[in-house]
Design a protein around this motif. Structure first.
Motif, PDB file in Angstrom:
ATOM      1  N   ILE A  35       0.925  -1.353   0.025  1.00 34.52           N
ATOM      2  CA  ILE A  35       0.008  -0.202   0.082  1.00 34.52           C
ATOM      3  C   ILE A  35       0.427   1.227   0.068  1.00 34.52           C
ATOM      4  N   GLY A  36       1.874   1.298   0.571  1.00 33.19           N
ATOM      5  CA  GLY A  36       2.784   2.684   1.030  1.00 33.19           C
ATOM      6  C   GLY A  36       3.425   2.829  -0.762  1.00 33.19           C
ATOM      7  N   LEU A  37       4.384   1.436  -0.804  1.00 33.37           N
ATOM      8  CA  LEU A  37       4.779   1.788  -2.213  1.00 33.37           C
ATOM      9  C   LEU A  37       3.897   2.528  -3.611  1.00 33.37           C
ATOM     10  N   GLY A  38       2.612   1.473  -3.678  1.00 31.34           N
ATOM     11  CA  GLY A  38       1.758   2.100  -4.251  1.00 31.34           C
ATOM     12  C   GLY A  38       1.225   3.144  -4.295  1.00 31.34           C
ATOM     13  N   ALA A  39       1.209   3.892  -2.736  1.00 27.67           N
ATOM     14  CA  ALA A  39       0.446   5.230  -2.372  1.00 27.67           C
ATOM     15  C   ALA A  39       1.454   6.287  -2.517  1.00 27.67           C
ATOM     16  N   ARG A  44       4.544   7.249 -10.781  1.00 28.55           N
ATOM     17  CA  ARG A  44       5.860   7.110 -11.356  1.00 28.55           C
ATOM     18  C   ARG A  44       6.329   5.838 -11.667  1.00 28.55           C
ATOM     19  N   CYS A  45       5.208   5.609 -12.583  1.00 27.67           N
ATOM     20  CA  CYS A  45       5.261   4.288 -14.017  1.00 27.67           C
ATOM     21  C   CYS A  45       4.041   4.873 -15.258  1.00 27.67           C
ATOM     22  N   PRO A  46       4.738   5.484 -15.379  1.00 28.51           N
ATOM     23  CA  PRO A  46       3.849   5.841 -17.227  1.00 28.51           C
ATOM     24  C   PRO A  46       4.434   4.724 -18.208  1.00 28.51           C
ATOM     25  N   VAL A  47       4.627   3.763 -18.174  1.00 23.79           N
ATOM     26  CA  VAL A  47       5.044   2.327 -18.831  1.00 23.79           C
ATOM     27  C   VAL A  47       3.738   1.254 -18.592  1.00 23.79           C
ATOM     28  N   GLN A  48       3.348   1.525 -16.913  1.00 24.45           N
ATOM     29  CA  GLN A  48       2.125   0.572 -16.944  1.00 24.45           C
ATOM     30  C   GLN A  48       1.309   1.111 -15.485  1.00 24.45           C
ATOM     31  N   PRO A  49       1.041   2.102 -15.537  1.00 25.31           N
ATOM     32  CA  PRO A  49       0.222   2.792 -14.957  1.00 25.31           C
ATOM     33  C   PRO A  49      -0.692   2.859 -13.563  1.00 25.31           C
ATOM     34  N   ASN A  50      -0.916   1.319 -13.638  1.00 26.87           N
ATOM     35  CA  ASN A  50      -1.372   0.014 -13.133  1.00 26.87           C
ATOM     36  C   ASN A  50      -1.057  -0.788 -12.372  1.00 26.87           C
ATOM     37  N   ILE A  51      -0.075  -0.334 -12.426  1.00 25.02           N
ATOM     38  CA  ILE A  51       1.225  -1.330 -11.514  1.00 25.02           C
ATOM     39  C   ILE A  51       0.990  -0.631  -9.974  1.00 25.02           C
ATOM     40  N   PRO A  52       0.990   0.554  -9.485  1.00 25.51           N
ATOM     41  CA  PRO A  52       0.557   1.426  -8.295  1.00 25.51           C
ATOM     42  C   PRO A  52      -0.982   1.274  -7.803  1.00 25.51           C
ATOM     43  N   ILE A  53      -1.949   0.749  -8.791  1.00 26.46           N
ATOM     44  CA  ILE A  53      -3.004   0.374  -8.251  1.00 26.46           C
ATOM     45  C   ILE A  53      -3.101  -0.179  -7.922  1.00 26.46           C
ATOM     46  N   TYR A  54      -2.237  -1.875  -8.080  1.00 25.10           N
ATOM     47  CA  TYR A  54      -2.675  -2.861  -8.419  1.00 25.10           C
ATOM     48  C   TYR A  54      -2.130  -3.261  -6.836  1.00 25.10           C
ATOM     49  N   ARG A 120       9.480   4.153 -21.731  1.00 22.76           N
ATOM     50  CA  ARG A 120       9.326   2.916 -20.566  1.00 22.76           C
ATOM     51  C   ARG A 120       9.272   2.586 -19.481  1.00 22.76           C
ATOM     52  N   TYR A 121       9.770   4.426 -18.658  1.00 25.20           N
ATOM     53  CA  TYR A 121       9.617   3.927 -17.350  1.00 25.20           C
ATOM     54  C   TYR A 121       8.737   3.867 -16.517  1.00 25.20           C
ATOM     55  N   CYS A 122       9.752   3.222 -15.305  1.00 25.14           N
ATOM     56  CA  CYS A 122       8.460   2.324 -13.804  1.00 25.14           C
ATOM     57  C   CYS A 122       9.170   3.166 -12.451  1.00 25.14           C
ATOM     58  N   HIS A 123       9.443   2.958 -11.758  1.00 21.84           N
ATOM     59  CA  HIS A 123      10.207   3.542 -10.806  1.00 21.84           C
ATOM     60  C   HIS A 123      10.603   1.834 -10.470  1.00 21.84           C
ATOM     61  N   MET A 124      12.366   1.904 -10.209  1.00 18.58           N
ATOM     62  CA  MET A 124      12.447   0.312  -9.825  1.00 18.58           C
ATOM     63  C   MET A 124      12.073  -0.572  -8.600  1.00 18.58           C
ATOM     64  N   THR A 125      11.898   0.176  -7.547  1.00 17.27           N
ATOM     65  CA  THR A 125      11.511  -0.349  -6.259  1.00 17.27           C
ATOM     66  C   THR A 125      10.514  -0.495  -6.589  1.00 17.27           C
ATOM     67  N   THR A 126       8.878  -0.017  -6.514  1.00 23.91           N
ATOM     68  CA  THR A 126       7.743   0.063  -7.362  1.00 23.91           C
ATOM     69  C   THR A 126       7.520  -1.241  -8.441  1.00 23.91           C
ATOM     70  N   PHE A 127       8.575  -1.472  -9.098  1.00 17.77           N
ATOM     71  CA  PHE A 127       8.131  -2.270 -10.007  1.00 17.77           C
ATOM     72  C   PHE A 127       8.341  -3.237  -9.670  1.00 17.77           C
ATOM     73  N   GLN A 128       9.575  -3.759  -8.765  1.00 23.64           N
ATOM     74  CA  GLN A 128      10.585  -4.952  -8.301  1.00 23.64           C
ATOM     75  C   GLN A 128      10.068  -5.604  -7.150  1.00 23.64           C
ATOM     76  N   PHE A 129       9.375  -5.192  -6.252  1.00 24.03           N
ATOM     77  CA  PHE A 129       8.467  -4.899  -5.732  1.00 24.03           C
ATOM     78  C   PHE A 129       6.843  -6.295  -6.032  1.00 24.03           C
ATOM     79  N   ALA A 130       6.397  -5.281  -7.219  1.00 24.54           N
ATOM     80  CA  ALA A 130       5.081  -5.388  -6.962  1.00 24.54           C
ATOM     81  C   ALA A 130       5.282  -7.132  -8.065  1.00 24.54           C
ATOM     82  N   PHE A 131       6.877  -6.484  -9.053  1.00 23.04           N
ATOM     83  CA  PHE A 131       7.642  -8.114  -9.552  1.00 23.04           C
ATOM     84  C   PHE A 131       7.607  -9.257  -8.925  1.00 23.04           C
ATOM     85  N   ALA A 132       8.260  -9.754  -7.618  1.00 20.23           N
ATOM     86  CA  ALA A 132       8.653 -10.266  -6.563  1.00 20.23           C
ATOM     87  C   ALA A 132       7.096 -10.653  -5.892  1.00 20.23           C
ATOM     88  N   VAL A 133       6.688 -10.190  -5.431  1.00 19.90           N
ATOM     89  CA  VAL A 133       4.961  -9.754  -4.777  1.00 19.90           C
ATOM     90  C   VAL A 133       4.225 -10.719  -5.233  1.00 19.90           C
TER      91      VAL A 133
END
Length: 189
Positions: A35-39, A44-54, A120-133
């Motif tokens: 929740i904290g990373l997404g919010a 900060r993830c224009p390549v896929q803006p739904n990742i923080p919402i996810y 194709r930018y996405c914030h590194m910690t947010t994307f890697q956290f979503a990918f890992a989880v």
């Protein structure tokens, strides 16, 4: 506490309880972090803006399901407990479907560019956290499925080896004590 086959209550081992507490605490921390990373990185993830919402929705649904699970027995009354269980089951089903949705957003853009300002930018910690989880959730789901299949297979093998039928024939009924599989006749006429 769990019930033995004779219906008596027996305590669980300290190791099992401690393991469950540790796993629950870790899961709570992971979902709060989601929740904290997404919010924090919502835009900060224009390549896929739904990742923080996810991440926000996944974290909120899981925390709500955990809260309902813990408080189910504290509300008293069978109706409140039943409603709580139904809501928990609905949240788990929603989370399972939401993982499919998140997978369709995360894996197609892998690997994104972690340099701000690129297409194709996405914030590194947010994307890697979503990918890992998401990957860990798929691994856990696969392991649970495999273990369930193995348990079902072992149960069937045990029933076959012990001579019990999984599905009774048309002449038997559950609880029958007779070894005969022939229909009962009314005697010689």
């Amino acid at each position: 506490m769990n019930l033995s086959p004779q219906g008596e209550v027996r305590p669980q081992s300290a190791l099992v309880i401690a393991s469950l507490v540790v796993v629950n605490i870790i899961w709570w921390m992971v979902m709060v972090a989601a929740i904290g990373l997404g919010a924090t990185h919502l835009s900060r993830c224009p390549v896929q803006p739904n990742i923080p919402i996810y991440l926000i929705v996944l974290g909120a649904a899981n925390l709500l399901a955990l809260s309902l699970t813990y408080s189910r027995n504290n509300w008293g009354g069978d109706m409140a407990s039943s409603m709580c269980s139904a809501c928990t089951a609905a949240l788990h089903l929603f989370s399972f479907i939401w993982i499919f949705v998140g997978t369709s957003w995360i894996y197609p853009v892998y690997p994104p560019d972690y340099t701000p300002g690129t297409l194709r930018y996405c914030h590194m910690t947010t994307f890697q956290f979503a990918f890992a989880v998401t990957t860990l959730l798929w691994v856990a789901t696969t392991l649970m499925f495999i273990c369930s299949c193995c348990f079902a297979l072992l149960t069937c093998c045990k029933a076959v080896i012990s001579g019990h039928r999984l599905i009774p024939n048309r002449y038997s009924f559950y609880g029958a004590t007779s070894g005969s599989h022939e229909p009962a006749t009314g005697g010689d006429v």
